[in-house]
Scaffold this motif. Structure first.
Motif, PDB file in Angstrom:
ATOM      1  N   HIS A 117      10.885 -16.417  33.348  1.00  0.00           N
ATOM      2  CA  HIS A 117       9.991 -17.469  32.860  1.00  0.00           C
ATOM      3  C   HIS A 117       8.720 -16.850  32.260  1.00  0.00           C
ATOM      4  CE1 HIS A 117       8.361 -21.464  32.442  1.00  0.00           C
ATOM      5  NE2 HIS A 117       7.223 -21.016  32.971  1.00  0.00           N
ATOM      6  N   SER A 176      21.148 -17.798  26.580  1.00  0.00           N
ATOM      7  CA  SER A 176      20.348 -16.580  26.752  1.00  0.00           C
ATOM      8  C   SER A 176      20.375 -16.116  28.198  1.00  0.00           C
ATOM      9  CB  SER A 176      18.898 -16.829  26.323  1.00  0.00           C
ATOM     10  OG  SER A 176      18.824 -17.096  24.949  1.00  0.00           O
ATOM     11  N   GLU A 220      10.968 -20.491  27.329  1.00  0.00           N
ATOM     12  CA  GLU A 220      11.902 -21.295  26.539  1.00  0.00           C
ATOM     13  C   GLU A 220      13.336 -20.764  26.570  1.00  0.00           C
ATOM     14  OE1 GLU A 220      10.776 -24.112  24.954  1.00  0.00           O
ATOM     15  OE2 GLU A 220       8.854 -23.669  25.934  1.00  0.00           O
ATOM     16  N   LEU A 221      13.662 -19.810  27.446  1.00  0.00           N
ATOM     17  CA  LEU A 221      15.022 -19.264  27.479  1.00  0.00           C
ATOM     18  C   LEU A 221      16.030 -20.378  27.724  1.00  0.00           C
ATOM     19  CD1 LEU A 221      14.660 -15.919  29.463  1.00  0.00           C
ATOM     20  CD2 LEU A 221      15.248 -16.191  27.061  1.00  0.00           C
ATOM     21  N   ASP A 222      17.061 -20.418  26.894  1.00  0.00           N
ATOM     22  CA  ASP A 222      18.092 -21.445  27.050  1.00  0.00           C
ATOM     23  C   ASP A 222      19.256 -20.907  27.885  1.00  0.00           C
ATOM     24  OD1 ASP A 222      19.267 -19.671  25.283  1.00  0.00           O
ATOM     25  OD2 ASP A 222      19.350 -21.084  23.604  1.00  0.00           O
ATOM     26  N   ASP A 223      20.207 -21.785  28.205  1.00  0.00           N
ATOM     27  CA  ASP A 223      21.338 -21.389  29.062  1.00  0.00           C
ATOM     28  C   ASP A 223      22.165 -20.238  28.472  1.00  0.00           C
ATOM     29  OD1 ASP A 223      20.644 -23.140  31.061  1.00  0.00           O
ATOM     30  OD2 ASP A 223      22.014 -24.722  30.407  1.00  0.00           O
ATOM     31  N   ASP A 230       9.813 -15.413  28.806  1.00  0.00           N
ATOM     32  CA  ASP A 230       9.969 -16.468  27.800  1.00  0.00           C
ATOM     33  C   ASP A 230      10.287 -17.786  28.493  1.00  0.00           C
ATOM     34  OD1 ASP A 230      10.624 -18.175  25.719  1.00  0.00           O
ATOM     35  OD2 ASP A 230      12.072 -16.829  24.795  1.00  0.00           O
ATOM     36  N   ASP A 267      20.876 -12.902  20.087  1.00  0.00           N
ATOM     37  CA  ASP A 267      19.639 -13.062  20.834  1.00  0.00           C
ATOM     38  C   ASP A 267      18.656 -13.777  19.930  1.00  0.00           C
ATOM     39  OD1 ASP A 267      17.782 -12.734  22.878  1.00  0.00           O
ATOM     40  OD2 ASP A 267      18.350 -10.655  23.203  1.00  0.00           O
ATOM     41  N   HIS A 268      17.482 -14.064  20.444  1.00  0.00           N
ATOM     42  CA  HIS A 268      16.463 -14.704  19.617  1.00  0.00           C
ATOM     43  C   HIS A 268      16.170 -13.847  18.393  1.00  0.00           C
ATOM     44  CE1 HIS A 268      16.137 -17.363  22.873  1.00  0.00           C
ATOM     45  NE2 HIS A 268      14.999 -16.973  23.403  1.00  0.00           N
TER      46      HIS A 268
END
Length: 124
Positions: free
Chosen positions: A77, A87, A82-85, A80, A18-19
């Motif tokens: 959204h 995530s 900026e969530l990527d695919d 975050d 995760d981040h």
């Protein structure tokens, strides 16, 4: 004895990466544990709190709140932008896992209490 080298499923740390590393989370974010006073939300019932991955907490809330795809997108959204695919894929997987956990909990509670909790409006 089953060795992981011969196992068809090998858990991967990539599923859970995760981040950030695991952090202290509520771990029971069902709508019944969120109190709204008209201006802010407060989480109650911290019995299951512990170290967990954010993807599980997010997937669990999406599952138990029965969010529509549109609500899910708005919620994630807001969490975050900026969530990527990868995530989003982890959150989707954890949403499924949370659903299985809820089914198991309801069936177990029904067997122990002798009532059919599935018919309760609590789970509608």
């Amino acid at each position: 004895m089953l060795h992981t080298s011969s196992c068809w499923f090998k858990p991967s740390t990539h599923i859970f990466s995760d981040h950030v590393s695991p952090r202290r989370l509520h771990s029971d974010t069902v709508p019944q544990n969120i109190m709204w006073d008209g201006t802010r939300a407060t989480l109650v019932d911290w019995d299951y709190a512990g170290h967990c991955y954010a993807a599980f907490e997010l997937g669990s809330l999406i599952c138990t709140a029965d969010l529509t795809p549109e609500q899910r997108t708005l919620f994630l959204h807001a969490y975050d932008p900026e969530l990527d695919d990868p995530s989003l894929a982890r959150i989707t997987l954890m949403q499924f896992v949370a659903g299985l956990r809820e089914i198991a909990w309801v069936l177990n509670a029904a067997a122990l209490s002798g009532t059919t909790m599935v018919d309760s409006t609590f789970y509608d």
